[in-house]
Design an enzyme around this catalytic site. Structure first.
Site, PDB file in Angstrom:
ATOM      1  N   HIS A 154       0.828  -1.221   0.000  1.00 45.73           N
ATOM      2  CA  HIS A 154       0.000   0.000   0.000  1.00 45.73           C
ATOM      3  C   HIS A 154       0.859   1.267   0.000  1.00 45.73           C
ATOM      4  O   HIS A 154       0.438   2.299   0.540  1.00 45.73           O
ATOM      5  CB  HIS A 154      -0.933   0.071   1.214  1.00 45.73           C
ATOM      6  CG  HIS A 154      -1.662  -1.199   1.504  1.00 45.73           C
ATOM      7  ND1 HIS A 154      -2.920  -1.463   1.009  1.00 45.73           N
ATOM      8  CD2 HIS A 154      -1.305  -2.294   2.228  1.00 45.73           C
ATOM      9  CE1 HIS A 154      -3.316  -2.665   1.431  1.00 45.73           C
ATOM     10  NE2 HIS A 154      -2.346  -3.181   2.159  1.00 45.73           N
ATOM     11  N   SER A 275      15.247  20.378 -17.574  1.00 44.34           N
ATOM     12  CA  SER A 275      14.085  21.219 -17.839  1.00 44.34           C
ATOM     13  C   SER A 275      14.554  22.462 -18.593  1.00 44.34           C
ATOM     14  O   SER A 275      15.643  22.976 -18.344  1.00 44.34           O
ATOM     15  CB  SER A 275      13.442  21.617 -16.508  1.00 44.34           C
ATOM     16  OG  SER A 275      12.730  22.827 -16.650  1.00 44.34           O
ATOM     17  N   LYS A 281      16.709  20.899 -12.506  1.00 46.96           N
ATOM     18  CA  LYS A 281      15.952  19.653 -12.678  1.00 46.96           C
ATOM     19  C   LYS A 281      16.733  18.558 -13.400  1.00 46.96           C
ATOM     20  O   LYS A 281      17.505  18.818 -14.306  1.00 46.96           O
ATOM     21  CB  LYS A 281      14.671  19.935 -13.476  1.00 46.96           C
ATOM     22  CG  LYS A 281      13.681  20.802 -12.715  1.00 46.96           C
ATOM     23  CD  LYS A 281      12.864  19.983 -11.755  1.00 46.96           C
ATOM     24  CE  LYS A 281      11.776  19.375 -12.556  1.00 46.96           C
ATOM     25  NZ  LYS A 281      10.732  18.753 -11.965  1.00 46.96           N
ATOM     26  N   GLU A 288       9.599   7.434 -17.468  1.00 45.26           N
ATOM     27  CA  GLU A 288       8.247   7.935 -17.747  1.00 45.26           C
ATOM     28  C   GLU A 288       7.799   7.480 -19.131  1.00 45.26           C
ATOM     29  O   GLU A 288       6.626   7.162 -19.353  1.00 45.26           O
ATOM     30  CB  GLU A 288       8.210   9.463 -17.634  1.00 45.26           C
ATOM     31  CG  GLU A 288       8.385   9.921 -16.188  1.00 45.26           C
ATOM     32  CD  GLU A 288       8.663  11.409 -16.071  1.00 45.26           C
ATOM     33  OE1 GLU A 288       8.289  12.177 -16.970  1.00 45.26           O
ATOM     34  OE2 GLU A 288       9.270  11.817 -15.069  1.00 45.26           O
TER      35      GLU A 288
END
Ligand code: ARG
Length: 459
Positions: A154, A275, A281, A288
């Site tokens: 969980h 970025s 970043k 992804e």
């Protein structure tokens, strides 16, 4: 020129032609199409339908067409599909004898054969790309057998596990994918050639020999089924979908594990991007995209199943819609799996971050097990330990800081040796039954996994 103009007076509508033509995407079947035709020419010549000279000139002509495709010099001529294109070019090269090649054959059994030949080869590529991902997992697992991190259920910290045990959990999912692909390959290697349009061929073609020539151990038992069956495509897309789900879940785990909350691992810079606005970043785009690309693989499966549902018997042009989802899925896996293998290879684990995330509450089960070892029924032990967890929480201390008299107030079974429970190495080592997270069982798993990959490489 089309292969079916004889009974038509009117020229096909331009937009209809665009809709109907598949050459722009099925041209990639050229090698399979030519391979099938070379074998078919041999089968025709065995029956006497082609003379030896005709057969040889057809085979030589087909080799030239293959060469032209290989070199990129093949000249298109508004061809409807790959079968039309190859036959048109063959006719230009060898003349009217080329017209004998299609004797007893239909594009219906031809396209089913081509697609199977293409897919058999493609499954081999997916399997070796997947094996490279598995090898990267084993490699990482072997190199870091001493690292303990929190295991989660969980998304909540649950019990300590070896980092290697987690890595190997992903290996076994891929092993099942490999088995599914083996199985899919077996059912794909059934040869429909010699089924004609739908009712079979009237010519005495030795279908078994023809199949063997094409490397297929079996022939389709029913011509009507043979030209309509796309189960092998659906099975591949399903196997690919589960691979997609497995790599997507792995990507998600790694995004979380490398993210600011945990920092258990760092991804190699070569698999991250920056970025355009925020100079600080470093984003896990590789992962992804692995996760995101899975969407189109699942879409391909659902798309194909929807095309197949409710189709009437034998060949219908709807079946031309089998190719793009299949090709797209194969291309997606071919792009994503090698990147994923690279990402796994590039992972640098952080022992400090893993250790820092371990918390004594994760040993509550071990505390209950201590009581069980001394004869307390597990349910009762669970209850007692629950009280102790609450006590510790109320006092703002960790479970291991509870004094012995507090433990004994809950159960007289506790003794001074209870202090030994609060040791993560001990907790991990206790799970030594097969499949557990103890270092010795992890080593056994790794040995077993090596064997699986070696057997696969030999096969
Ligand atoms: N391009 C077609 C396909 O991919 C080949 C089979 C055509 N058959 C036919 N009866 N029109 O399905």
């Amino acid at each position: 020129m089309s292969l079916w103009g004889g009974r038509f007076q009117d020229k096909i509508d331009d937009l209809m032609k665009q809709l109907n033509d598949s050459f722009r995407f099925d041209r990639r079947l050229y090698a399979a199409d030519i391979r099938g035709s070379v074998a078919y020419a041999g089968a025709l010549s065995d029956t006497g339908l082609l003379t030896d000279e005709e057969c040889q000139s057809i085979i030589d002509g087909l080799e030239q067409v293959r060469q032209e495709f290989n070199e990129g010099s093949f000249q298109e001529a508004n061809d409807e599909d790959i079968h039309t294109a190859v036959e048109r070019r063959l006719t230009e090269i060898v003349g009217p004898a080329a017209g004998k090649l299609h004797t007893g054959r239909s594009r219906n059994d031809q396209v089913a054969t081509d697609l199977r030949l293409w897919l058999i080869e493609q499954i081999g590529i997916v399997q070796s790309d997947l094996a490279a991902v598995q090898a990267a997992l084993i490699d990482k697992a072997e190199g870091h057998l001493d690292l303990i991190m929190p295991g989660y259920t969980h998304l909540q910290p649950a019990q300590p596990v070896l980092f290697s045990h987690w890595l190997m959990s992903v290996f076994w999912a891929f092993d099942r994918d490999q088995e599914r692909l083996d199985d899919c390959k077996r059912r794909t290697a059934v040869c429909p050639l010699g089924s004609g349009a739908l009712s079979g061929t009237p010519f005495p073609i030795d279908r078994t020999a023809l199949a063997a020539e094409l490397g297929m151990p079996a022939i389709s038992p029913n011509s009507m089924d043979a030209v309509s069956d796309r189960d092998f495509v659906a099975e591949f897309l399903f196997a690919a979908s589960l691979i997609g789900i497995h790599i997507s879940r792995l990507a998600e785990d790694l995004i979380i594990m490398s993210g600011p909350g945990r920092r258990f691992v760092t991804l190699g810079e070569q698999y991250t991007t920056g970025s355009s606005l925020m100079p600080q970043k470093r984003n896990p785009d590789s992962l992804e995209l692995v996760r995101g690309k899975t969407g189109r693989i699942l879409g391909a499966l659902v798309g194909l199943l929807t095309v197949l549902k409710g189709l009437p018997s034998t060949y219908n042009k709807d079946l031309q819609e089998d190719k793009e989802p299949l090709f797209d899925t194969a291309d997606t896996l071919a792009m994503v799996l090698p990147v994923l293998a690279g990402v796994i290879g590039s992972l640098v684990p952080s022992p400090d971050a893993m250790r820092g995330a371990l918390d004594m509450a994760m040993l509550a089960t071990d505390l209950a097990d201590y009581l069980v070892d001394r004869g307390v029924p597990f349910r009762e032990a669970h209850h007692i330990t629950g009280h102790l967890v609450r006590r510790a929480e109320e006092q703002g201390i960790t479970l291991d800081q509870l004094p012995l008299d507090v433990l004994q107030a809950e159960s007289a079974v506790f003794d001074a040796d209870a202090a030994a429970i609060f040791d993560f190495e001990r907790a991990v080592s206790r799970r030594a039954a097969p499949g557990g997270t103890a270092p010795e069982t992890a080593r056994e798993q790794i040995a077993q996994a090596h064997k699986c990959l070696v057997a696969r490489n030999r096969a």
